[in-house]
Motif scaffolding. Structure first.
Motif, PDB file in Angstrom:
ATOM      1  N   LYS A 145       9.367   2.141  -0.343  1.00  0.00           N
ATOM      2  CA  LYS A 145       9.552   1.025  -1.284  1.00  0.00           C
ATOM      3  C   LYS A 145       8.271   0.675  -2.034  1.00  0.00           C
ATOM      4  O   LYS A 145       8.307   0.308  -3.207  1.00  0.00           O
ATOM      5  N   ASN A 146       7.129   0.742  -1.348  1.00  0.00           N
ATOM      6  CA  ASN A 146       5.879   0.245  -1.938  1.00  0.00           C
ATOM      7  C   ASN A 146       4.798   1.314  -1.967  1.00  0.00           C
ATOM      8  O   ASN A 146       4.640   2.087  -1.012  1.00  0.00           O
ATOM      9  N   TYR A 147       4.083   1.357  -3.051  1.00  0.00           N
ATOM     10  CA  TYR A 147       2.946   2.270  -3.253  1.00  0.00           C
ATOM     11  C   TYR A 147       1.721   1.450  -3.623  1.00  0.00           C
ATOM     12  O   TYR A 147       1.878   0.346  -4.143  1.00  0.00           O
ATOM     13  N   PRO A 148       0.501   1.956  -3.339  1.00  0.00           N
ATOM     14  CA  PRO A 148       0.108   3.249  -2.781  1.00  0.00           C
ATOM     15  C   PRO A 148       0.629   3.450  -1.350  1.00  0.00           C
ATOM     16  O   PRO A 148       0.810   2.479  -0.605  1.00  0.00           O
ATOM     17  N   HIS A 149       0.814   4.719  -1.016  1.00  0.00           N
ATOM     18  CA  HIS A 149       1.400   5.040   0.275  1.00  0.00           C
ATOM     19  C   HIS A 149       0.924   6.404   0.767  1.00  0.00           C
ATOM     20  O   HIS A 149       0.732   7.327  -0.025  1.00  0.00           O
ATOM     21  N   THR A 150       0.749   6.515   2.090  1.00  0.00           N
ATOM     22  CA  THR A 150       0.441   7.792   2.729  1.00  0.00           C
ATOM     23  C   THR A 150       1.702   8.308   3.411  1.00  0.00           C
ATOM     24  O   THR A 150       2.148   7.721   4.400  1.00  0.00           O
ATOM     25  N   GLY A 206       5.603   7.228   7.895  1.00  0.00           N
ATOM     26  CA  GLY A 206       5.610   7.980   6.652  1.00  0.00           C
ATOM     27  C   GLY A 206       6.606   7.509   5.622  1.00  0.00           C
ATOM     28  O   GLY A 206       6.621   8.015   4.496  1.00  0.00           O
ATOM     29  N   MET A 207       7.429   6.545   5.994  1.00  0.00           N
ATOM     30  CA  MET A 207       8.394   6.009   5.028  1.00  0.00           C
ATOM     31  C   MET A 207       7.823   4.746   4.395  1.00  0.00           C
ATOM     32  O   MET A 207       7.426   4.737   3.240  1.00  0.00           O
ATOM     33  N   ASN A 208       7.742   3.675   5.178  1.00  0.00           N
ATOM     34  CA  ASN A 208       7.066   2.473   4.697  1.00  0.00           C
ATOM     35  C   ASN A 208       5.866   2.103   5.558  1.00  0.00           C
ATOM     36  O   ASN A 208       5.208   1.102   5.316  1.00  0.00           O
ATOM     37  N   THR A 209       5.610   2.925   6.583  1.00  0.00           N
ATOM     38  CA  THR A 209       4.416   2.805   7.410  1.00  0.00           C
ATOM     39  C   THR A 209       3.531   4.013   7.141  1.00  0.00           C
ATOM     40  O   THR A 209       4.037   5.140   7.064  1.00  0.00           O
ATOM     41  N   ASP A 210       2.241   3.815   6.962  1.00  0.00           N
ATOM     42  CA  ASP A 210       1.331   4.921   6.663  1.00  0.00           C
ATOM     43  C   ASP A 210       1.525   6.067   7.650  1.00  0.00           C
ATOM     44  O   ASP A 210       1.512   5.871   8.863  1.00  0.00           O
ATOM     45  N   VAL A 252       6.649  11.481  -1.737  1.00  0.00           N
ATOM     46  CA  VAL A 252       5.588  11.894  -2.664  1.00  0.00           C
ATOM     47  C   VAL A 252       6.049  11.766  -4.105  1.00  0.00           C
ATOM     48  O   VAL A 252       5.257  11.414  -4.996  1.00  0.00           O
ATOM     49  N   SER A 253       7.327  12.014  -4.353  1.00  0.00           N
ATOM     50  CA  SER A 253       7.837  11.983  -5.730  1.00  0.00           C
ATOM     51  C   SER A 253       8.276  10.590  -6.172  1.00  0.00           C
ATOM     52  O   SER A 253       8.766  10.416  -7.290  1.00  0.00           O
ATOM     53  N   GLY A 254       8.122   9.577  -5.305  1.00  0.00           N
ATOM     54  CA  GLY A 254       8.391   8.202  -5.702  1.00  0.00           C
ATOM     55  C   GLY A 254       9.806   7.722  -5.464  1.00  0.00           C
ATOM     56  O   GLY A 254      10.257   6.784  -6.129  1.00  0.00           O
ATOM     57  N   ASN A 255      10.499   8.329  -4.530  1.00  0.00           N
ATOM     58  CA  ASN A 255      11.879   7.922  -4.236  1.00  0.00           C
ATOM     59  C   ASN A 255      11.876   6.582  -3.496  1.00  0.00           C
ATOM     60  O   ASN A 255      11.440   6.486  -2.356  1.00  0.00           O
TER      61      ASN A 255
END
Length: 330
Positions: free
Chosen positions: A60-65, A96-100, A52-55
């Motif tokens: 790696k990629n945003y937007p993200h769930t 939740g890391m790089n997969t929604d 959530v804080s953009g680590n």
């Protein structure tokens, strides 16, 4: 037929800031996978707070769930092993890391990531455990294979966190004498209620002591923080003792000699719940639903909705969030 749109908590990068907001998403935007799952509950973990804080080390990629945990009901299946309306758990792997992830009403994932909800465990209880419960369970499984309750005391660090509090409750139920280590003096009574027989301050383990060995005190340990605290726990482990390690919030570095390992025969076991084998993962979940199930623990949580995630993430990153937080998704 499922609705084509659903509600999710999505983190977007805006002018080098990361903003988490509730938004509408399309089912067609979800990644490929054999199972479409309607999520009933998720839970808040430290990796979620980092995402959530953009680590970028987590996502790696945003937007993200975000949401590395999810429990729900299968609504579409391309795998005959799983049926429509079956209740299932998804934790770790890349969820939740790089997969929604689970901070949305729906997820689509590979069937290889999915565990059928064991009998004796509700969906809400599964998320009170979540990845923290799985991690604690793996640690306890490894620990109990090598040491028994009469062998000596067990020390648990990060005692008020998810893995720590779950470990204390389960070890107590299994008959172990548990010493809890915490930096939150105000939580002593809560830790005793969970099953700790002794509560000591984190400061007792934070002092750097360059001696290669210290007075032996504990036959086993579940460490969730790493760094100097883990160093000192290893140095105070009784000959033949076992230490599990699953976190590095204090530090990823260890400054040790080999003496605890070659003079006392201490065993250090790393715990990786993210890629833990499915066959062993199912064993741990069955134990969490059965002989390890703690009613004290499962009555100790806070339930929130998507609109409270930002608030709880801020508290977690400051080290001020207590116990388990689960998220009602639908």
């Amino acid at each position: 037929m499922e609705k084509s749109q659903f509600k999710a908590f999505v983190v977007t990068e805006k002018e080098n800031n990361f903003i988490g907001e509730i938004t509408q998403r399309n089912l067609s935007d979800l990644p490929n996978g054999e199972l479409l799952i309607k999520v009933h509950y998720s839970s808040l973990n430290y990796k979620d707070a980092l995402s959530v804080s953009g680590n970028r080390g987590v996502t790696k990629n945003y937007p993200h769930t975000p949401g590395i945990d999810a429990v729900g009901v299968i609504v579409e299946s391309e795998d005959s092993t799983f049926s429509i309306n079956e209740e299932v758990i998804v934790t770790s792997y890349d969820l939740g890391m790089n997969t929604d992830g689970g901070f949305g009403e729906y997820i689509r994932v590979p069937s290889a990531w999915v565990v059928k909800l064991p009998k004796g465990l509700s969906m809400k209880e599964a998320m009170i455990y979540g990845t923290a419960g799985l991690t604690a369970g793996i640690s306890i499984l490894r620990l109990t294979q090598l040491i028994k309750p009469n062998d000596g005391d067990i020390v648990v660090t990060g005692a008020t966190g998810g893995v720590g509090s779950l470990s204390i409750a389960i070890l107590n139920k299994l008959g172990y004498f548990v010493t809890a280590v915490t930096g939150k003096e105000s939580e002593k009574e809560k830790l005793i209620e969970l099953g700790a027989k002794n509560v000591i301050s984190r400061s007792e383990f934070e002092n750097t002591d360059k001696r290669p060995l210290l007075k032996p005190l504990y036959i086993g340990a579940i460490d969730t923080v790493g760094g100097t605290i883990l160093e000192n726990i290893i140095k105070t482990t009784i000959p033949g003792g076992v230490v599990t390690c699953c976190g590095n919030v204090a530090s990823p570095k260890l400054d040790l000699t080999v003496f605890p390992f070659i003079l006392r025969g201490v065993t250090l076991i790393g715990i990786d719940s993210q890629n833990y084998p499915m066959s062993s993962r199912e064993i741990v979940w069955e134990k969490l639903a059965g002989p390890w199930k703690s009613e004290v623990l499962l009555n100790s949580y806070e339930e929130i909705t998507f609109d409270k995630i930002n608030e709880k993430v801020e508290l977690m990153l400051k080290g001020k969030l207590k116990g388990r937080t689960i998220i009602r998704c639908s």
